[in-house]
Write a protein that holds these residues in place. Sequence first.
Motif, PDB file in Angstrom:
ATOM      1  N   LYS A 182       0.829  -1.210   0.000  1.00  0.00           N
ATOM      2  CA  LYS A 182       0.000   0.000   0.000  1.00  0.00           C
ATOM      3  C   LYS A 182       0.861   1.257   0.000  1.00  0.00           C
ATOM      4  N   GLU A 183       1.889   1.288   0.850  1.00  0.00           N
ATOM      5  CA  GLU A 183       2.775   2.448   0.921  1.00  0.00           C
ATOM      6  C   GLU A 183       3.577   2.615  -0.358  1.00  0.00           C
ATOM      7  N   ALA A 184       4.040   1.502  -0.906  1.00  0.00           N
ATOM      8  CA  ALA A 184       4.795   1.561  -2.158  1.00  0.00           C
ATOM      9  C   ALA A 184       3.920   2.087  -3.290  1.00  0.00           C
ATOM     10  N   GLY A 185       2.642   1.724  -3.242  1.00  0.00           N
ATOM     11  CA  GLY A 185       1.701   2.222  -4.247  1.00  0.00           C
ATOM     12  C   GLY A 185       1.540   3.727  -4.174  1.00  0.00           C
ATOM     13  N   LYS A 186       1.528   4.260  -2.966  1.00  0.00           N
ATOM     14  CA  LYS A 186       1.422   5.704  -2.792  1.00  0.00           C
ATOM     15  C   LYS A 186       2.666   6.403  -3.349  1.00  0.00           C
ATOM     16  N   ILE A 187       3.825   5.807  -3.107  1.00  0.00           N
ATOM     17  CA  ILE A 187       5.065   6.382  -3.625  1.00  0.00           C
ATOM     18  C   ILE A 187       5.058   6.368  -5.149  1.00  0.00           C
ATOM     19  N   GLN A 188       4.625   5.256  -5.711  1.00  0.00           N
ATOM     20  CA  GLN A 188       4.574   5.133  -7.176  1.00  0.00           C
ATOM     21  C   GLN A 188       3.618   6.165  -7.766  1.00  0.00           C
ATOM     22  N   SER A 189       2.475   6.322  -7.119  1.00  0.00           N
ATOM     23  CA  SER A 189       1.482   7.283  -7.609  1.00  0.00           C
ATOM     24  C   SER A 189       2.044   8.709  -7.589  1.00  0.00           C
TER      25      SER A 189
END
Length: 307
Positions: free
Chosen positions: A292-299
Amino acid sequence: MQINRLFEIVYIMLDRRHITAKELARQFGVSVRTIYRDIDVLSSAGIPLYTVQGSRGGIYMDEHFKFRNSLLTDEERNQILIALQSVMTTEELETSRLLSKLSGLFQIRHTDWIEIDFSRWGSRRRDKEYFRLLKNAVLGCSAVKMNYISSYGSITDRYIFPVKLVYKSRAWYVQAYDKGREAYRTFRISRIMDLEMSSDTFEKGDLPALPEIEQSDSSPVTLVHVKLRCSPHLGYRLYDEFDPAAVAQDEDGSFLVTVSLPEDTWLYGYLLSFGSGLEVLEPLSVKQMLVKEAGKIQSTYEKEVKK
C-alpha cells in the motif's frame, strides 16, 4: 581566587613539567610578578618547583614528583578519562579543563586516542545547545517550553518539567512530566523543533515516581514479530541496527533477520528505506501495508513524470 590558581598551576605543571611565567600570567590574567609569588608559595608548601634563567628558562617541576594516587589502578584511571571524554560531547569547555587536570594528576600523557560525539552529522551545535539547556533545566528544576514533532508527524506545543536525560538506542531522550497531559512522557531530543527555558520552577518531590524509559512520545507501542530477508550488499545495516544474534546468513549469501519492531508508520518507512534489497517474509499484514505504501510512492512519482 589565589587558591584556585595555585591548584591550576600544580595541575599544569604535572602535565607539562615546564612552562614560562609569561605563559602562566597570560593564562590566568595576572602579572608575571604574581605568578612568581605563587611559585614561592607552592615551593614553601613542598611542591618541587624551581625557576631557571636564560633562553631555556622558565618554571620547572621535578620530573620524579607525583601525587600519591595509588588508590586507583591504571585501568581505573583510564576508565575515568574515557568517561570524561564521553561527557566532553556535551560539556566541552568545562570537561576539557578537568580532563587536562586529571591526566596530569594521573601521569597519563595521551588522552586523545578516543573521541565520542553523540551529535548528529551537521547538527553538532544545535544538539549540544539543546542538551545544555535541558541539563540545566533538570539540575535547576526549571520548566521548559518546546515544539515537538511526534513519530506520527504531528507538531505540538509542550510545557514540561524535565527530570532525567537518557541515552538509549543511539539517541538522547529527556524524561519529563508533561503538564498538559498530567503524566510522564519521554521525548527524543532530535525531534524537538524549538526549545525555550521558562522562569517557572518545580519541585521533584511533588511529582509522581519516575517510570522506566520504554518508549518515546505519548503513544503506547505495539510490537510486531517480523522475519526479513536482506541482500548481501545491505548486510552491514543489519549489524549496525540489530542484535547480531537476530541475524543469520543463508546459503545464497543473503541475510535473514527475525526481530520484533514497533508496529506504526515508522516501521513501514524504515523497511522501505532498504529499497528492493529487503523482502518481508512474514507477517502478511506487514507485506500488505508495504504494498500500500509503495503504491502511494509510485502514484506520487507517476504524477511528477506525467507533468
